[in-house]
Write a protein that holds these residues in place. Structure first.
Motif, mmCIF file in Angstrom:
data_model
loop_
_atom_site.group_PDB
_atom_site.id
_atom_site.type_symbol
_atom_site.label_atom_id
_atom_site.label_comp_id
_atom_site.label_asym_id
_atom_site.label_seq_id
_atom_site.Cartn_x
_atom_site.Cartn_y
_atom_site.Cartn_z
ATOM 1 N N PHE A 1 37.840 11.608 46.200
ATOM 2 C CA PHE A 1 39.062 12.338 45.890
ATOM 3 C C PHE A 1 38.774 13.842 45.902
ATOM 4 O O PHE A 1 37.627 14.272 45.856
ATOM 5 N N HIS A 2 39.832 14.617 45.968
ATOM 6 C CA HIS A 2 39.709 16.066 45.893
ATOM 7 C C HIS A 2 40.706 16.572 44.854
ATOM 8 O O HIS A 2 41.832 16.082 44.775
ATOM 9 N N TYR A 3 40.267 17.551 44.080
ATOM 10 C CA TYR A 3 41.112 18.138 43.032
ATOM 11 C C TYR A 3 41.701 19.449 43.515
ATOM 12 O O TYR A 3 40.981 20.313 44.019
ATOM 13 N N TYR A 4 43.019 19.596 43.353
ATOM 14 C CA TYR A 4 43.720 20.816 43.737
ATOM 15 C C TYR A 4 44.307 21.457 42.480
ATOM 16 O O TYR A 4 45.279 20.951 41.923
ATOM 17 N N TYR B 1 44.573 21.908 35.047
ATOM 18 C CA TYR B 1 45.840 21.289 35.438
ATOM 19 C C TYR B 1 45.999 21.338 36.951
ATOM 20 O O TYR B 1 45.795 22.390 37.568
ATOM 21 N N GLY B 2 46.327 20.201 37.565
ATOM 22 C CA GLY B 2 46.480 20.176 39.016
ATOM 23 C C GLY B 2 46.822 18.796 39.531
ATOM 24 O O GLY B 2 47.482 18.015 38.854
ATOM 25 N N HIS B 3 46.339 18.479 40.743
ATOM 26 C CA HIS B 3 46.589 17.182 41.372
ATOM 27 C C HIS B 3 45.284 16.648 41.970
ATOM 28 O O HIS B 3 44.387 17.423 42.309
ATOM 29 N N VAL B 4 45.220 15.341 42.123
ATOM 30 C CA VAL B 4 44.121 14.726 42.856
ATOM 31 C C VAL B 4 44.691 14.056 44.098
ATOM 32 O O VAL B 4 45.800 13.517 44.073
ATOM 33 N N ALA B 5 43.936 14.114 45.180
ATOM 34 C CA ALA B 5 44.351 13.493 46.435
ATOM 35 C C ALA B 5 43.169 12.721 47.007
ATOM 36 O O ALA B 5 42.011 13.088 46.790
ATOM 37 N N LYS B 6 43.461 11.644 47.720
ATOM 38 C CA LYS B 6 42.405 10.860 48.347
ATOM 39 C C LYS B 6 41.719 11.704 49.416
ATOM 40 O O LYS B 6 42.366 12.424 50.167
ATOM 41 N N ALA B 7 40.390 11.607 49.474
ATOM 42 C CA ALA B 7 39.598 12.350 50.462
ATOM 43 C C ALA B 7 38.418 11.482 50.863
ATOM 44 O O ALA B 7 37.408 11.421 50.162
ATOM 45 N N GLY B 8 38.555 10.759 51.988
ATOM 46 C CA GLY B 8 37.504 9.857 52.417
ATOM 47 C C GLY B 8 37.316 8.731 51.421
ATOM 48 O O GLY B 8 38.275 8.065 51.026
ATOM 49 N N GLU B 9 36.063 8.531 50.968
ATOM 50 C CA GLU B 9 35.774 7.488 49.992
ATOM 51 C C GLU B 9 36.006 7.965 48.553
ATOM 52 O O GLU B 9 35.856 7.184 47.615
#
Length: 323
Positions: free
Chosen positions: A312-315, A302-310
Motif C-alpha cells: 500500500f501507499h500512504y497519501y 491524516y490521509g488515505h491509503v491506496a493499493k500499490a503492488g503487493e
C-alpha cells in the motif's frame, strides 16, 4: 600617474559603498534565533464535527533491525533511506484525534503520560491540549484502541489521579484483562503491565466495553483488528456523511508496514495475526477510499491509503485551514 575614472564609475562606487553601509547596519540588527516550533495541534472539519489532532510528542524506537522483522535488515534500512528517513533511528509520532460531535467531546488514546520508557520527547498530550484550547475536564469519552503503554499512559497524572475527571473510558474487555493481569508481572511484559494497571485500574468503575461492529458512541464504531494486542481495535468515526478510520496501531510505519504489510513488528502480541489484520483492513480502507488517521504516522497522520503492488501507499491529506 593619471587615474581615469568616469562619472558612471563614481556613481557605481558610491552605490556600492552605500549598500555596504546598509548591509553592515542590517547585520548588527539581525533578530536572534527563536528556537521554538508551532504548537503541536491541528484542526479540521469532518461533516458536522470538528476534529483537533493533538500530539504526545515523537516516540523514537532506535535501530529498526530488532523491531521490524521478517525482512532482511539491509532491505529495511534501504526502504528507509529511499524515503529520506534515517536508517538507524525509526521515530514515530503519537497523534490523538479529539472529535467534537456537538453533544460530546471524544479523545482517542492518551499517549505515554509520565513514562519515559522511550525517552523524554513523549508525554506532552496535556500541553498540546492546552495549546489547542481544550480542557481535560471537558472530555466526555476516552476511546482506547488497546492497552499498550503509549496509548493508555496519559489517563492519570504523576499523582495517580485521573486527568479526565468527567470522562467514561471505552476499551475491548480482552485487552483490559490481558494488560492488567497481575500474574504477568514476572514476564518480559512487566513494564507494560505496571503502566496499564497504574492507568486503567483507577478508572475501572468508569470503563465501558465495546464489541466488534458495535456503534458504542453515536458516530463511533469499533472494528476488531487483533494481533498487535488481543483486543486491538480500530474505529470508524462518522459525522454529516463524512468519515475516517482511526487506525490505532494497525500500522506503525507509513513506509515499512505499508509497502511490506506482512513484515512483522516486535511489539505485536501475535505478529502473524497482526499482519493478517493489517492486510485485510487496509485492503478494505483502500477499496472504499476511506480517509485514515494513524496514531504513529508523520504529523498529523491524516490521509488515505491506496493499493500499490503487493502493499500500500500512504497519501497525506493537505492540512485544512479553518476560518
Amino acid at each position: 600617474m593619471t587615474l581615469n575614472v568616469s562619472r558612471r564609475s563614481l556613481l557605481a562606487l558610491g552605490a556600492g559603498l552605500g549598500a555596504s553601509t546598509l548591509l553592515g547596519s542590517t547585520a548588527q540588527a539581525r533578530a536572534p534565533k527563536l528556537g521554538t516550533q508551532t504548537p503541536y495541534w491541528h484542526r479540521f472539519e469532518l461533516g458536522d464535527a470538528e476534529v483537533t489532532v493533538v500530539s504526545d510528542g515523537p516516540l523514537p524506537l532506535g535501530d529498526p533491525s530488532g523491531t521490524f522483522t521478517g525482512v532482511p535488515k539491509e532491505e529495511v534500512k534501504k526502504m528507509l533511506s529511499d524515503n529520506f528517513l534515517s536508517p538507524d533511528n525509526v521515530v514515530l509520532e503519537q497523534n490523538s484525534p479529539i472529535v467534537n460531535m456537538g453533544d460530546r467531546l471524544i479523545l482517542f488514546d492518551t499517549g505515554m503520560g509520565t513514562s519515559q520508557l522511550f525517552g523524554k520527547t513523549t508525554g506532552r498530550q496535556q500541553k498540546s491540549m492546552q495549546e489547542a484550547g481544550i480542557k481535560p475536564e471537558d472530555i466526555d469519552a476516552v476511546v482506547l484502541s488497546h492497552a499498550h503503554i503509549d496509548h493508555i499512559g496519559g489517563i492519570v497524572g504523576a499523582d495517580g489521579k485521573p486527568l479526565f475527571p468527567n470522562a467514561q473510558y471505552y476499551i475491548a474487555q480482552s485487552d483490559l484483562e490481558f494488560w492488567t493481569d497481575e500474574g504477568k508481572m514476572g514476564s518480559g511484559l512487566k513494564d507494560f503491565i505496571v503502566h496499564a494497571r497504574k492507568n486503567l485500574l483507577p478508572v475501572r468503575d468508569r470503563i465501558v466495553f465495546f464489541k466488534d461492529g458495535q456503534e458504542f458512541l453515536p458516530g463511533v464504531t469499533a472494528i476488531a483488528a487483533p494481533g498487535h494486542t488481543v483486543g486491538h481495535s480500530i474505529f470508524m468515526v462518522s459525522s454529516g456523511g463524512k468519515s475516517f478510520a482511526f487506525l490505532g496501531d494497525l500500522s506503525h510505519h507509513a513506509v515499512l508496514l505499508l509497502e511490506r504489510p506482512r513484515m512483522e513488528f516486535s511489539y505485536d502480541t501475535d505478529p502473524k495475526q497482526a499482519a493478517a489484520s493489517r492486510v485485510k483492513l487496509l485492503e478494505m480502507l483502500a477499496a472504499n477510499k476511506t480517509a485514515v488517521m494513524s496514531y504513529h504516522f508523520a504529523w498529523p497522520g491524516y490521509g488515505h491509503v491506496a493499493k500499490a503492488g503487493e502493499g500500500f501507499h500512504y497519501y497525506p491529506e493537505p492540512m485544512q485551514m479553518t476560518l
